[in-house]
Design a protein around this motif. Structure first.
Motif, mmCIF file in Angstrom:
data_model
loop_
_atom_site.group_PDB
_atom_site.id
_atom_site.type_symbol
_atom_site.label_atom_id
_atom_site.label_comp_id
_atom_site.label_asym_id
_atom_site.label_seq_id
_atom_site.Cartn_x
_atom_site.Cartn_y
_atom_site.Cartn_z
ATOM 1 N N ASN A 31 25.453 21.908 -59.639
ATOM 2 C CA ASN A 31 24.602 21.486 -58.808
ATOM 3 C C ASN A 31 24.676 20.062 -58.730
ATOM 4 N N TRP A 33 21.962 16.557 -57.207
ATOM 5 C CA TRP A 33 21.089 16.231 -56.373
ATOM 6 C C TRP A 33 20.436 14.848 -56.846
ATOM 7 N N THR A 58 20.392 20.756 -54.479
ATOM 8 C CA THR A 58 18.982 20.908 -54.592
ATOM 9 C C THR A 58 18.511 20.370 -55.696
ATOM 10 N N ASP A 59 17.180 20.024 -55.890
ATOM 11 C CA ASP A 59 16.708 19.606 -57.008
ATOM 12 C C ASP A 59 16.784 20.969 -57.978
#
Length: 428
Positions: A31, A33, A58-59
């Motif tokens: 991840n 972001w 994505t957050d």
């Protein structure tokens, strides 16, 4: 195969380091972001090297933690923030909104990886100023409640031969029911730090004892060894947040709520990489500073010693002072720590005298990559040069992660062997 989940992935420093250590590391999810950024340059750089599969832009707070693939190892470099918590009525216990530690904690609770490797700035051990050690104490209590033991070490990359004086804390957590954890002597946690622990093999430290064998007085450069032992007794995380205080040292271990922390000294007998060793030749003219006397005068002022009278928000007058920095930076020693503001006109930016031209210049984006152990032009993927420097100011030293990857691989191999022996014993 060692399945890895990478958080706050940036441009892939953890992945590059671990995959350099062994092809057994398989990244099943990552991840990245960057808040408030319309263009996600770091994400784009990551996928240019590793592909977009299983990499989520994505957050992390919006990600369903149960949907993250199962993994053996969770890694990530996360920001030092306010870790305090409070009781909030119907919601129970809640941390400060936006603090990313709680996202890590939620993943640990949902996915229960056997091993965790995190990186942060070393001030984490001392924050906040009004309650030293509280934030790290909150982290340790969370790990403890989730069934993990934790070892930590503050490592200055230059003290183990690398080209940047970058000091960061690395946190290695492991499930307390692993075979690896069974080797912990909880009556002598110091032994783990000096003999059998995670960091000692790849990042050895000096063995310091007094004549009676007690870890009190150093015979190494007349240093005084500082150590503390503590038992974490608390009702809940709020209790830790409100009341815990401990002067954590640069190394330590927590297991079953027992803490041992000690000031350690690196032991390294190898070769050292210096700033001059990573400099390019035939550098583009745009990086040179000469020809503008006014700009050079500003650099000299920024790098110089100064005392400035200032007024606080409460109206109190005080003198702000800072010592001089070498100008230009000496190239016959490791570089200073890179910040995200590298290359801008500020005190922390590196300025070198180019050995080829004898002229003052900034370091190039590729030299910034080399200071962190990345491959040349790793961030040359369409992002602006300013952001290339920003990414390197945020990054970790890849070579340190590679060494830690070697240690993790050895631990996992031993776990698998122990499991295999157990199955044979059961079969018999």
């Amino acid at each position: 195969m060692i399945k890895v989940c990478e958080l706050f992935a940036g441009v892939g420093g953890f992945r590059l380091g671990l995959e350099s250590a062994s092809d057994e590391f398989k990244f099943v999810w990552a991840n990245q972001w960057e808040p408030s950024k319309k263009v996600q340059h770091a994400f784009d750089c990551y996928v240019s090297h590793f592909g977009v599969e299983n990499h989520v832009n994505t957050d992390i707070s919006l990600v369903d933690k149960n949907q993250i693939p199962n993994h053996d190892l969770l890694v990530g470099g996360f920001p030092c923030q306010d870790y305090s918590v409070a009781r909030t009525g119907a919601k129970g216990i809640q941390g400060v909104k936006g603090v990313l530690w709680w996202q890590i904690r939620d993943i640990l609770e949902a996915k229960k990886p056997r091993f965790v490797l995190l990186e942060n700035v070393d001030r984490l051990l001392k924050s906040p100023a009004k309650q030293r050690g509280r934030d790290f104490g909150v982290m340790l209590a969370c790990f403890n409640d989730l069934g993990y033991s934790v070892e930590w070490r503050v490592i200055n990359a230059a003290e183990y031969g690398f080209s940047q004086r970058r000091r960061r804390i690395f946190i290695f957590a492991f499930k307390s029911d692993t075979d690896y954890a069974k080797d912990i002597n909880r009556e002598n946690l110091r032994e783990w730090i000096h003999d059998t622990g995670f960091f000692q093999k790849e990042f050895p430290i000096h063995e310091i004892k007094d004549v009676n064998g007690n870890n009190l007085i150093s015979s190494f450069e007349d240093k005084v060894v500082e150590y503390k032992q503590e038992v974490m007794e608390y009702n809940d995380i709020v209790d830790i947040s409100d009341n815990f205080k401990l002067e954590f040292e640069n190394a330590g271990i927590m297991s079953n709520g027992k803490i041992y922390t000690e000031k350690t000294f690196p032991k390294y007998n190898g070769t050292f990489t210096l700033l001059k060793d990573i400099l390019e030749t035939d550098v583009d003219e745009k990086y040179y500073l000469d020809g503008d006397e006014a700009k050079l005068a500003k650099w000299e002022y920024l790098k110089g010693a100064k005392k400035i009278e200032r007024t606080s928000k409460t109206g109190h007058n005080y003198i702000f002072s800072e010592g001089p920095l070498a100008f230009p930076d000496p190239i016959d020693r490791p570089a200073r720590t890179m910040l995200t503001s590298e290359s801008s006109v500020n005190r922390s930016t590196h300025v070198v005298r180019d050995p080829q031209t004898d002229r003052l210049r900034l370091i190039t984006p590729m030299e910034a990559e080399r200071l962190n152990g990345f491959k040349d032009n790793w961030t040359n993927s369409g992002m602006p040069e300013k952001f290339r420097y920003f990414c390197m100011g945020n990054a970790l030293v890849v070579s340190l992660v590679k060494k830690m990857g070697n240690a993790i691989k050895s631990i996992v191999d031993n776990e698998e062997q122990a499991s295999a022996y157990g199955e044979v014993a059961i079969t018999k």
